[in-house]
Scaffold this active site. Structure first.
Site, PDB file in Angstrom:
ATOM      1  N   GLU A  45       7.791   5.447  -7.568  1.00  0.00           N
ATOM      2  CA  GLU A  45       7.982   4.110  -8.143  1.00  0.00           C
ATOM      3  C   GLU A  45       8.404   4.122  -9.611  1.00  0.00           C
ATOM      4  OE1 GLU A  45       4.364   2.012  -7.075  1.00  0.00           O
ATOM      5  OE2 GLU A  45       4.599   2.533  -4.978  1.00  0.00           O
ATOM      6  N   GLU A  76       4.916   4.829   4.212  1.00  0.00           N
ATOM      7  CA  GLU A  76       4.040   3.667   3.949  1.00  0.00           C
ATOM      8  C   GLU A  76       4.416   2.455   4.793  1.00  0.00           C
ATOM      9  OE1 GLU A  76       3.395   3.059  -0.264  1.00  0.00           O
ATOM     10  OE2 GLU A  76       3.764   5.167  -0.727  1.00  0.00           O
TER      11      GLU A  76
HETATM   12  O1  9MR Z   1      -3.126   1.953  -0.061  1.00  0.00           O
HETATM   13  C1  9MR Z   1      -3.448   2.250  -1.399  1.00  0.00           C
HETATM   14  C2  9MR Z   1      -4.650   1.413  -1.840  1.00  0.00           C
HETATM   15  O2  9MR Z   1      -5.809   1.828  -1.136  1.00  0.00           O
HETATM   16  C3  9MR Z   1      -4.863   1.551  -3.333  1.00  0.00           C
HETATM   17  O3  9MR Z   1      -5.866   0.644  -3.753  1.00  0.00           O
HETATM   18  C4  9MR Z   1      -3.571   1.262  -4.058  1.00  0.00           C
HETATM   19  C5  9MR Z   1      -3.770   1.416  -5.547  1.00  0.00           C
HETATM   20  O4  9MR Z   1      -2.581   1.523  -6.239  1.00  0.00           O
HETATM   21  O5  9MR Z   1      -2.552   2.134  -3.607  1.00  0.00           O
HETATM   22  C6  9MR Z   1      -2.243   1.925  -2.266  1.00  0.00           C
HETATM   23  O6  9MR Z   1      -1.145   2.718  -1.879  1.00  0.00           O
HETATM   24  C7  9MR Z   1       0.065   2.509  -2.607  1.00  0.00           C
HETATM   25  C8  9MR Z   1       0.815   3.819  -2.586  1.00  0.00           C
HETATM   26  O7  9MR Z   1       0.019   4.847  -3.091  1.00  0.00           O
HETATM   27  C9  9MR Z   1       2.123   3.711  -3.366  1.00  0.00           C
HETATM   28  N1  9MR Z   1       2.920   2.624  -2.895  1.00  0.00           N
HETATM   29  C10 9MR Z   1       2.277   1.330  -2.790  1.00  0.00           C
HETATM   30  C11 9MR Z   1       0.999   1.464  -1.949  1.00  0.00           C
HETATM   31  C12 9MR Z   1       0.350   0.108  -1.777  1.00  0.00           C
HETATM   32  O8  9MR Z   1      -0.048  -0.392  -3.004  1.00  0.00           O
END
Ligand code: 9MR
Length: 375
Positions: free
Chosen positions: A159, A264
């Site tokens: 990102e 994802e």
């Molecule tokens: O699914 C993840 C969630 O449990 C966390 O709280 C969050 C914190 O940033 O991150 C989520 O996963 C993210 C992923 O690592 C990167 N892309 C976006 C995802 C959803 O936010």
């Protein structure tokens, strides 16, 4: 395979939990699974939570090892957990994650090395370019080096782009400038030359962001820096992005000579009145009953749309299977999904293929039998 047989097969899988090891193995071989259905096409993965890595729920682990052949750690490899202090790494749970993948003979993906979010706070204190470069190098080389020859691939940078395709403001960009991207990929490649290196982001179907990602990847390639793939995060809705935008993006990224992974993946069925798209967890809104319309169950009409959406996107993935390395769902059952809490906390969302009781949903059945190689 028709739905009835599939449900019977799944019931069989669950009932096997009381069987001895040999009976269990024989029964699993008889049941259909996502990984077998698409074994000629691409890897099928899931994100794993800490509890799943620790194998807390036997039934869920039986399901995971049966359905998926690839794993991504949902949170535990993010810098705030794996590298909480400048001189402290925490490998206890990440070692277990890698052991999980080896135990079940899975493709193991690493997520994520350089990300502005869930970042250890000490990174932000580094204002000097040498100190930042040394810290990043130590971070990447220590982590990638520890799991050398065990990881199939890594999200090296996550990102880094804004929606308009420019580089996102971050401590890395502030202190090192654009070079931080080159350095991250260079150090990851040096630490493990045999693992695939990915750039991973959301909204990768947006034309402007796509252009930005193209530029970023081409710049690395022109400098002779190894980059093997792009991860298109599939945080998508029932209608957006359009199939055409998804398709054009897959074609476009693959034309750079790199692998495309759909990472994802989840389909959000809840209203998003702010026209909010993407996956920036810093955006949060107050709870409101109207915004949580399906807390007692998903209406058939929405379930049907959801099922069709999964069917359509899988048809597209199959059409471009020569370009796609891996499809990873962002969790197993609906209860696990981050989308229950984003962008409003405490909603009831239904984005995945298995429900809250880990039963397969109609969308699960719909993506079987699409595959011309199997029929
Ligand atoms: O699914 C993840 C969630 O449990 C966390 O709280 C969050 C914190 O940033 O991150 C989520 O996963 C993210 C992923 O690592 C990167 N892309 C976006 C995802 C959803 O936010």
């Amino acid at each position: 395979m028709n739905t009835k047989i599939k449900i019977l097969a799944f019931v069989l899988l669950l009932s096997m939990l009381g069987c001895n090891h040999k009976e269990k193995k024989d029964a699993i071989l008889l049941t259909p699974s996502l990984k077998n259905e698409f074994k000629a096409n691409f890897l099928i993965g899931t994100a794993l939570s800490e509890n799943q890595i620790l194998e807390k729920d036997t039934m869920e682990i039986a399901l995971i090892s049966h359905e998926y052949n690839s794993i991504t750690p949902e949170n535990i490899m993010k810098s705030m957990f794996i590298h909480p202090q400048k001189d402290t790494f925490n490998f206890k749970i990440t070692d277990k994650y890698v052991a999980f993948g080896e135990k079940y003979n899975m493709f193991i993906h690493g997520h994520t090395l350089i990300w502005h979010s869930q970042l250890s706070s000490w990174f932000s204190e580094l204002k000097d370019s040498t100190a930042m470069a040394n810290a990043m190098k130590n971070h990447i080389k220590t982590i990638v080096g520890r799991y050398k020859d065990k990881m199939g691939s890594w999200d090296v940078v996550n990102e880094a782009l804004n929606e308009d395709g420019t580089l996102r403001k971050s401590v890395f960009l502030d202190v090192l400038g654009e070079d931080y991207l080159t350095l991250a990929f260079k150090w990851a490649g040096e630490a493990d030359p045999n693992t695939d290196l990915y750039y991973n982001d959301y909204n990768m179907t947006y034309p402007e962001k796509r252009q930005g990602a193209n530029k970023l990847i081409k710049q690395l390639q022109e400098k002779g820096i190894k980059i093997d793939g792009v991860g298109m995060q599939g945080h998508w809705g029932l209608e957006r992005p359009s199939l055409d935008d998804i398709e054009q993006s897959i074609i476009n990224y693959a034309a750079l000579g790199i692998k495309v992974a759909i990472t994802e993946l989840d389909i959000n069925v809840l209203p998003s009145p702010w026209d909010l798209v993407g996956a920036d967890v810093n955006q949060n809104f107050e709870s409101d009953e109207k915004m949580n319309p399906y807390k007692n169950g998903l209406p058939d009409s929405v379930q049907t749309k959801f099922t069709k959406r999964y069917k359509d996107i899988f048809n597209l993935f199959l059409k471009h299977q020569d370009k796609i390395s891996r499809i990873t769902f962002w969790g197993v059952g609906d209860g696990q999904s981050w989308l229950n809490d984003w962008p409003i906390e405490g909603r009831t969302n239904y984005p995945l293929l298995f429900d809250r009781k880990l039963q397969p949903k109609p969308a699960y059945n719909a993506i079987f039998n699409l595959n011309p190689l199997n029929n």
